[in-house]
Design a protein around this motif. Sequence first.
Motif, PDB file in Angstrom:
ATOM      1  N   LEU A 170       0.835  -1.212   0.000  1.00  0.00           N
ATOM      2  CA  LEU A 170       0.000   0.000   0.000  1.00  0.00           C
ATOM      3  C   LEU A 170       0.861   1.250   0.000  1.00  0.00           C
ATOM      4  O   LEU A 170       0.563   2.234  -0.694  1.00  0.00           O
ATOM      5  N   ILE A 171       1.947   1.199   0.782  1.00  0.00           N
ATOM      6  CA  ILE A 171       2.846   2.361   0.816  1.00  0.00           C
ATOM      7  C   ILE A 171       3.471   2.579  -0.550  1.00  0.00           C
ATOM      8  O   ILE A 171       3.552   3.714  -1.061  1.00  0.00           O
ATOM      9  N   ALA A 172       3.907   1.472  -1.174  1.00  0.00           N
ATOM     10  CA  ALA A 172       4.532   1.597  -2.503  1.00  0.00           C
ATOM     11  C   ALA A 172       3.538   2.121  -3.535  1.00  0.00           C
ATOM     12  O   ALA A 172       3.876   2.962  -4.382  1.00  0.00           O
ATOM     13  N   GLN A 173       2.300   1.629  -3.454  1.00  0.00           N
ATOM     14  CA  GLN A 173       1.281   2.114  -4.381  1.00  0.00           C
ATOM     15  C   GLN A 173       1.024   3.603  -4.198  1.00  0.00           C
ATOM     16  O   GLN A 173       0.877   4.358  -5.155  1.00  0.00           O
ATOM     17  N   GLY A 174       0.965   4.038  -2.935  1.00  0.00           N
ATOM     18  CA  GLY A 174       0.754   5.463  -2.673  1.00  0.00           C
ATOM     19  C   GLY A 174       1.877   6.333  -3.233  1.00  0.00           C
ATOM     20  O   GLY A 174       1.651   7.388  -3.795  1.00  0.00           O
ATOM     21  N   ILE A 175       3.100   5.805  -3.024  1.00  0.00           N
ATOM     22  CA  ILE A 175       4.255   6.569  -3.511  1.00  0.00           C
ATOM     23  C   ILE A 175       4.233   6.650  -5.024  1.00  0.00           C
ATOM     24  O   ILE A 175       4.448   7.709  -5.615  1.00  0.00           O
ATOM     25  N   LEU A 176       3.971   5.503  -5.663  1.00  0.00           N
ATOM     26  CA  LEU A 176       3.942   5.489  -7.131  1.00  0.00           C
ATOM     27  C   LEU A 176       2.835   6.384  -7.689  1.00  0.00           C
ATOM     28  O   LEU A 176       3.037   7.100  -8.661  1.00  0.00           O
TER      29      LEU A 176
END
Length: 391
Positions: free
Chosen positions: A29-35
Amino acid sequence: MEEQVPHRPIQSRRTMIWVLLAAAVVLALIAQGILSRRAAHGELERDVERYSVQTVEVIAPIRMKGTQDLVLAGDIRAFSDAPIFARTSGYLRRWTVDIGEKVKKGQLLAEIDAPEINDQLRQARADEQTARANYLLAKTTSERWVQMQKNNSVSRQETDEKNGDMLAKQAALNAAQANVSRLEQLVSFQKIYAPFDGVVTARNTDVGQLIDAGSGAAGRELFHIQDATTLRVFVDVPQSYARLVHVGLPAELVLTEQGDRKFEGVTVRTAGAVDPVARTMRVEVDVKNPVGELLAGAYAQVRFKLTSENPGLMLPGNALLFRPEGVRAATVDANGRVKLLPIVLGTDYGTRVSIVSGLTGDERVILNPPDSIIDGTEVRIAKSAQGGKAS
């Protein structure tokens, strides 16, 4: 008794697995938010870059046709138009024609009764006879004295006196003859004749009315005659078209009350100069009217078919920039930058204006340019406007 197997290590491993899975989900989820944040930031940067360059719609100037119709208001007048006045004073004895009647040249229109003119003529003729008798006597006397002077019977002085008396009597005779001729002409003016073939359009007198000679304040128009077999149509051509209208140019006469019917005419005269007040040139078009279908004094539209060897360009009104230094056209050059070109305007056709100079026809002209636009500004051409034409 059976020995019991411990369960604590198995539960620990299961708990670890769940923890790891939860951590992986959180990391995903964190990676998706960052992307997604990075993608949004990149899109924002692209939008900023895209909208920082103004998008404009461009058109190509319209080249005018080699031939064009010029429609102007025309004033229809009779080819010959004359008010008829009396040349002698008296009372109207009779009139022979009324309004609407056709007359021939030399036809009697009316008679004036002027008995005092007739009496003056008789007196003048009597005076002429007296002057003739005096002249003949003086001539005979002069000839006799000349003969006697040759014989030295009389002096030269006396002979010269007799000869001078004869010349004076001859001058008096000439004056009497001139007076008779004048009164004879006045008597002839008691009959009023038509000066040309035409139609009587007005009769302003009647039997017994006192007629005053002349056309000034005392005189009064008796009849009005027009010859409308050929009509003169006067048109004021604007200065910008003055050089295109010449003698021999065909024209069409159109009257709204006669629908689509057209009457052929030809340009017979031009003023050859532009009126300094109206900035127009007066042109005369002659139209044949053998059966009287057209009426003198009417309003008509005159259509000229003009031909130009070098047809100009036109732009819509919303493509012009009016600056203090003059009219400008905002164009886009090959590098996608604005270039303001000075232009000279010609005829205003309403939604379009002709361009006298300043454009070659290959430019890309910006439609609805903002007033703040300046030279060198980078712009982007809208795809729908690529190669567009002025409408």
